[in-house]
Design an enzyme around this catalytic site. Structure first.
Site, PDB file in Angstrom:
ATOM      1  N   GLY A 125       0.720  -0.993   0.061  1.00  0.00           N
ATOM      2  CA  GLY A 125      -0.063  -0.253  -0.104  1.00  0.00           C
ATOM      3  C   GLY A 125       0.897   1.526   0.081  1.00  0.00           C
ATOM      4  O   GLY A 125       2.112   1.298   0.466  1.00  0.00           O
ATOM      5  N   GLY A 162      -4.729  -7.467  -9.591  1.00  0.00           N
ATOM      6  CA  GLY A 162      -3.882  -7.045 -10.022  1.00  0.00           C
ATOM      7  C   GLY A 162      -2.707  -7.609  -9.655  1.00  0.00           C
ATOM      8  O   GLY A 162      -3.664  -9.030 -10.150  1.00  0.00           O
ATOM      9  N   ILE A 193      -2.283  -9.370  -6.561  1.00  0.00           N
ATOM     10  CA  ILE A 193      -2.063 -10.017  -5.955  1.00  0.00           C
ATOM     11  C   ILE A 193      -3.426 -11.025  -6.464  1.00  0.00           C
ATOM     12  O   ILE A 193      -4.454 -12.342  -5.785  1.00  0.00           O
ATOM     13  CB  ILE A 193      -2.792  -9.301  -4.719  1.00  0.00           C
ATOM     14  CG1 ILE A 193      -1.587  -8.681  -3.690  1.00  0.00           C
ATOM     15  CG2 ILE A 193      -3.489 -10.236  -3.233  1.00  0.00           C
ATOM     16  CD1 ILE A 193      -0.560  -9.357  -3.437  1.00  0.00           C
ATOM     17  N   ARG A 249      -9.344  -2.276 -14.127  1.00  0.00           N
ATOM     18  CA  ARG A 249      -9.706  -0.946 -15.378  1.00  0.00           C
ATOM     19  C   ARG A 249      -9.431  -1.518 -16.562  1.00  0.00           C
ATOM     20  O   ARG A 249      -9.616  -0.766 -17.467  1.00  0.00           O
ATOM     21  CB  ARG A 249      -8.269  -0.086 -14.605  1.00  0.00           C
ATOM     22  CG  ARG A 249      -8.800   0.510 -13.527  1.00  0.00           C
ATOM     23  CD  ARG A 249      -7.403   1.509 -13.128  1.00  0.00           C
ATOM     24  NE  ARG A 249      -6.625   1.252 -12.607  1.00  0.00           N
ATOM     25  CZ  ARG A 249      -5.214   1.513 -12.068  1.00  0.00           C
ATOM     26  NH1 ARG A 249      -4.973   3.346 -12.288  1.00  0.00           N
ATOM     27  NH2 ARG A 249      -4.258   1.288 -11.839  1.00  0.00           N
ATOM     28  N   PRO A 284      -9.168  -5.305 -19.136  1.00  0.00           N
ATOM     29  CA  PRO A 284      -9.093  -7.032 -18.774  1.00  0.00           C
ATOM     30  C   PRO A 284      -7.714  -7.777 -18.698  1.00  0.00           C
ATOM     31  O   PRO A 284      -6.740  -7.179 -18.967  1.00  0.00           O
ATOM     32  CB  PRO A 284      -9.928  -7.259 -20.636  1.00  0.00           C
ATOM     33  CG  PRO A 284     -10.128  -6.485 -20.826  1.00  0.00           C
ATOM     34  CD  PRO A 284      -9.779  -4.832 -20.112  1.00  0.00           C
ATOM     35  N   ARG A 301      -7.434  -2.787   2.481  1.00  0.00           N
ATOM     36  CA  ARG A 301      -7.071  -2.124   3.405  1.00  0.00           C
ATOM     37  C   ARG A 301      -8.606  -1.906   4.656  1.00  0.00           C
ATOM     38  O   ARG A 301      -9.150  -2.080   3.182  1.00  0.00           O
ATOM     39  CB  ARG A 301      -7.182  -0.789   3.129  1.00  0.00           C
ATOM     40  CG  ARG A 301      -4.980  -0.498   2.629  1.00  0.00           C
ATOM     41  CD  ARG A 301      -4.524  -0.710   3.606  1.00  0.00           C
ATOM     42  NE  ARG A 301      -2.749  -0.471   3.343  1.00  0.00           N
ATOM     43  CZ  ARG A 301      -2.421  -1.769   2.619  1.00  0.00           C
ATOM     44  NH1 ARG A 301      -3.058  -2.761   2.724  1.00  0.00           N
ATOM     45  NH2 ARG A 301      -0.867  -1.100   3.109  1.00  0.00           N
ATOM     46  N   ASP A 353      -8.438  -9.735   7.382  1.00  0.00           N
ATOM     47  CA  ASP A 353      -7.162  -8.882   7.405  1.00  0.00           C
ATOM     48  C   ASP A 353      -6.461  -8.229   8.006  1.00  0.00           C
ATOM     49  O   ASP A 353      -5.250  -7.552   8.660  1.00  0.00           O
ATOM     50  CB  ASP A 353      -5.788 -10.107   6.605  1.00  0.00           C
ATOM     51  CG  ASP A 353      -4.585  -9.805   6.899  1.00  0.00           C
ATOM     52  OD1 ASP A 353      -4.303 -10.237   8.141  1.00  0.00           O
ATOM     53  OD2 ASP A 353      -3.650  -9.602   6.308  1.00  0.00           O
ATOM     54  N   HIS A 407      -3.676  -8.259  10.410  1.00  0.00           N
ATOM     55  CA  HIS A 407      -2.734  -7.489   9.463  1.00  0.00           C
ATOM     56  C   HIS A 407      -1.424  -8.362   8.831  1.00  0.00           C
ATOM     57  O   HIS A 407       0.100  -7.828   8.951  1.00  0.00           O
ATOM     58  CB  HIS A 407      -2.242  -5.677   9.423  1.00  0.00           C
ATOM     59  CG  HIS A 407      -2.215  -5.829   8.262  1.00  0.00           C
ATOM     60  ND1 HIS A 407      -2.534  -3.998   7.472  1.00  0.00           N
ATOM     61  CD2 HIS A 407      -1.735  -5.754   6.612  1.00  0.00           C
ATOM     62  CE1 HIS A 407      -2.410  -3.944   7.012  1.00  0.00           C
ATOM     63  NE2 HIS A 407      -1.713  -5.105   5.644  1.00  0.00           N
ATOM     64  N   GLY A 413       1.134 -10.125   4.161  1.00  0.00           N
ATOM     65  CA  GLY A 413       2.566 -10.099   3.613  1.00  0.00           C
ATOM     66  C   GLY A 413       3.556 -10.453   4.469  1.00  0.00           C
ATOM     67  O   GLY A 413       4.798 -10.270   4.217  1.00  0.00           O
TER      68      GLY A 413
END
Length: 288
Positions: free
Chosen positions: A49, A122, A124, A145, A147, A204, A228, A252, A255
């Site tokens: 992030g 994205g 992930i 945003r 394909p 988030r 998470d 959290h 990762g």
């Protein structure tokens, strides 16, 4: 500087070439970037992030932004699928019942023949879709945003956000937090969901309006949630979400709770800085 404040950065950033950010608690705003001066060329985040960064200010000055999504993609996607199954099948509740000397009685729901929707496809989201391809899903939906061929080849379908939340049995939030995505799961979208829907959030906390989520869970408008990330972190022990049997909350750790994660993220954060210093492509650049 460990434990730095915003004022600490203002006092020391002038003339810096790069800035490493961790935790996202100090805003990297236009004033801070302007104070750094023209020497500032790169900012690298130790996490995926970067919501604390004024990306418009970076674009105006040609400053490059990096994160560590490449180092955490597999870790986050593994936890996402694990959290999804644990929440849907009531693993933690069953474990607690057994440790109390009782036999679990609550019934969960499986992934077979279900529709899974991934909000934010994205790195992930793509990794999660690939992991889920081994399950016998009846549908895989995603928002993005543009394909994503990697998901399309798995049978994934690009849809609108409202279409996704209305059709999915399991909804996974894996998008970044920017002004456009804040509270994208709210009262109106919760009302569109199936009563058996389960929400998983590894993005988030502020992607979800938590008051609206609490209301939906209390009134059984949706089946459950696996989180998470929350607002705030950690949640107070007396927060309503902490007392609900149909909610699984993690601190959290998607990762970072593996032996390998910390070193990999630290190395990638530094590699991003040195790549720009050496006029080479950044290993993990954010597309501003």
């Amino acid at each position: 500087m460990v434990g730095s404040t915003y004022q600490d950065l203002l006092d020391n950033i002038a003339g810096s070439f790069g800035l490493i950010i961790s935790g996202g608690k100090i805003p990297v705003d236009e004033h801070l970037i302007e104070t750094a001066g023209p020497s500032l060329r790169v900012i690298s985040s130790t996490s995926m992030g970067y919501e604390c960064v004024d990306t418009n200010a970076l674009k105006k000055r040609g400053i490059v932004l990096g994160n560590t999504v490449h180092a955490t993609t597999d870790r986050v996607s593994e936890l996402t699928v694990g959290l999804l199954i644990a929440t849907a099948r009531h693993f933690l509740d069953a474990n607690q019942q057994m440790k109390s000397g009782k036999l679990p009685t609550s019934l969960g729901t499986g992934l077979t023949n279900s529709v899974v929707g991934i909000i934010g496809c994205g790195n992930i989201g793509i990794a999660v879709a690939k992991m889920l391809s081994g399950f016998k899903l009846s549908g895989l939906l995603y928002t993005s945003r543009k394909p994503k061929p990697e998901v399309e080849c798995l049978g994934g379908q690009l849809v609108s956000l409202n279409d996704l939340v209305g059709r999915s049995d399991f909804i996974i939030l894996a998008t970044v937090l920017v002004p456009e995505t804040m509270y994208i799961i709210n009262k109106d979208r919760l009302a569109l969901m199936k009563p058996n829907a389960v929400i998983i959030n590894v993005g988030r906390g502020k992607l979800i309006n938590q008051d609206d989520l609490v209301d939906a869970l209390r009134n059984k408008r949706i089946r459950g949630a696996g989180l998470d990330v929350t607002t705030p972190e950690p949640l107070p022990l007396d927060h309503p979400l902490m007392t609900m049997d149909n909610v699984v909350i993690l601190p959290h750790i998607a990762g970072r709770n593996t032996i390998e994660a910390a070193m990999e993220k630290a190395q990638l954060t530094i590699d991003n800085i040195f790549a720009v210093f050496n006029n080479q492509p950044m290993p993990c650049q954010v597309n501003l």
